[in-house]
Design an enzyme around this catalytic site. Structure first.
Site, PDB file in Angstrom:
ATOM      1  N   HIS A  92       1.287   2.393  -3.608  1.00  0.00           N
ATOM      2  CA  HIS A  92       0.158   3.191  -4.116  1.00  0.00           C
ATOM      3  C   HIS A  92       0.185   4.593  -3.513  1.00  0.00           C
ATOM      4  O   HIS A  92       0.004   5.593  -4.217  1.00  0.00           O
ATOM      5  CB  HIS A  92      -1.169   2.515  -3.750  1.00  0.00           C
ATOM      6  N   GLU A 105       0.826  -1.213   0.000  1.00  0.00           N
ATOM      7  CA  GLU A 105       0.000   0.000   0.000  1.00  0.00           C
ATOM      8  C   GLU A 105       0.856   1.256   0.000  1.00  0.00           C
ATOM      9  O   GLU A 105       0.437   2.293  -0.524  1.00  0.00           O
ATOM     10  CB  GLU A 105      -0.938  -0.007   1.218  1.00  0.00           C
TER      11      GLU A 105
END
Length: 457
Positions: free
Chosen positions: A28, A25
């Site tokens: 991202h 994550e």
């Protein structure tokens, strides 16, 4: 499974998934910030957050209780009303190539993490044993393999560890493809042998491949003979003596001490019938039950110990031990080669699953990951690094699959939009997301089912 093993497995599962999901994550998150997309929430785990705080740019950093994933929520006009002055910070208003990079960044960070972990593993050094054969049986015996043959190449690929051996044999075995194996014999001569995997029956499953191939790693010879017994424990109380050679336990034949340990480890309760030879005469004794090991309360034992191996056997085995390690510079190409090899084998196995060549029984879920994480951590830091790198690499590959709900699915949607020249309808995306979620739930359910079968078998 004992309580400490269960707790250890849960602990290492949380650590493993926590590290991998956070890094995924973070990819991202970092690229979205790079392209000035507003990030509303960075969350590790699923469910209602149990902890959160806001950073200087208004992003909620959160931790949720279900450690099976995570997400980065971006400002998006499809999710909420956006003020005109904030439209420039929405995901939707960014060009195609930026949105693609934001989606790709998650898997890319998993690949980067895998490379870093493999590099560190090689720098630290991983204790290994030369892939040397014990007494070959079945196909390996038929192919002419000999005791103390050391495996050097399989199918043209250099072999350094037993993990390399397993990867090569299983993928070739699924295809029932004959392979060339170069070995160094006990006398030091290099020779080539052909392992005829094409002769394996189609009834042999992937789980049974290694057994039917007849691969037996070298082990220090230990006869099934008792050297000493612990006074006060079941074996001595029942009348067994030092020098007795065990031939059967509860009707199961044992060839050496390793068989004895394997059979005893599977026993639940007594009585236990032990057939043995004493003074060249077969005899039998019934041991009422196993006892708790005084040195390990979580283990039950008969209370017997084997003969010590000869100095020559111990010296030979010690010579097989080595540390798989390189300097910081040398470890860079080694890490890249390791990633290439694992990626190639992973993609090959995935294709076999899709085409039906490999069984879906190979799918593993959180329970298996937890068990392997705990086992690898118990073997040492480098072993855990290797495991973490493998799972990170697998996570990156899986997320690139063109399945809705995964990063690859989102990249596919973006590409369709680019070709089409207009956004996909919300109805289409909702249906696709539903299908993707259904597929993932089915895969997870199957993986859980396989995990449970492995645990109870």
């Amino acid at each position: 499974m004992m309580l400490t093993t269960i707790l250890g497995s849960v602990f290492w599962l949380i650590i493993t998934l926590g590290v991998l999901v956070t890094f995924h994550e973070l990819g991202h998150f970092w690229v979205a910030r790079l392209f000035k997309v507003k990030v509303l929430r960075f969350c590790v785990g699923f469910g209602k957050p149990i902890w959160s705080r806001f950073d200087r740019q208004g992003t909620e950093i959160a931790v949720a209780p279900i450690p099976l994933g995570g997400y980065v929520k971006l400002l998006d006009v499809r999710d909420c009303d956006v003020a005109a002055e904030e439209l420039q910070y929405t995901y939707n208003h960014k060009p195609y190539w930026q949105k693609m990079l934001i989606m790709f960044a998650g898997p890319a960070f998993n690949f980067i993490l895998a490379f870093m972990l493999y590099w560190l593993m090689f720098v630290v050094g991983k204790d290994e044993i030369q892939p040397t054969l014990g007494e070959p049986v079945k196909l390996m015996a038929q192919a002419g393999f000999m005791h103390k043959d050391q495996l050097k190449e399989i199918d043209g690929q250099v072999i350094r560890t037993w993990s390399d051996v397993s990867l090569s044999l299983i993928t070739a075995g699924i295809d029932r493809r004959d392979i060339d194996v170069m070995v160094e014999t006990g006398s030091g001569t290099l020779t080539n042998r052909v392992l005829q995997l094409s002769t394996l029956s189609e009834e042999v499953s992937e789980e049974q491949l290694i057994e039917h191939i007849g691969l037996k790693p070298y082990r220090v010879p230990l006869a099934a003979r008792m050297a000493e017994l612990d006074a006060g424990l079941p074996a001595a109380k029942a009348g067994l003596q030092a020098g007795d050679e065990i031939i059967q336990i509860n009707g199961q034949s044992v060839a050496d001490w390793y068989d004895v340990v394997t059979v005893i480890s599977k026993l639940k309760q007594g009585p236990i019938q032990v057939d043995f030879i004493r003074n060249q005469r077969p005899q039998s004794i019934t041991v009422p039950a196993l006892a708790v090991d005084p040195d390990n309360p979580e283990r039950k034992v008969l209370g017997i110990r084997p003969d010590q191996p000869s100095d020559a056997d111990k010296a030979y085995f010690n010579n097989l031990l080595f540390s798989l390690s390189y300097g910081p510079i040398e470890s860079i190409p080694q890490a890249a080669m390791q990633m290439g090899k694992i990626t190639s084998k992973s993609l090959e196995m995935m294709w076999k699953l899709v085409t039906g060549k490999a069984s879906v029984k190979n799918l593993s879920g959180p329970i298996t990951i937890a068990q392997v994480a705990n086992d690898s951590a118990a073997r040492g830091f480098s072993w855990y690094l290797s495991f973490l790198a493998l799972v990170s690499l697998s996570l990156g590959i899986i997320n690139l699959m063109p399945v809705p709900m995964l990063d690859g699915g989102q990249m596919l949607f973006l590409t369709i939009e680019k070709i089409k020249g207009s956004p996909l309808s919300e109805q289409f995306e909702m249906k696709a997301q539903f299908i993707g979620m259904f597929m993932l739930i089915c895969l997870m359910t199957l993986a859980f089912y396989n995990d449970i079968l492995r645990s109870v078998s």
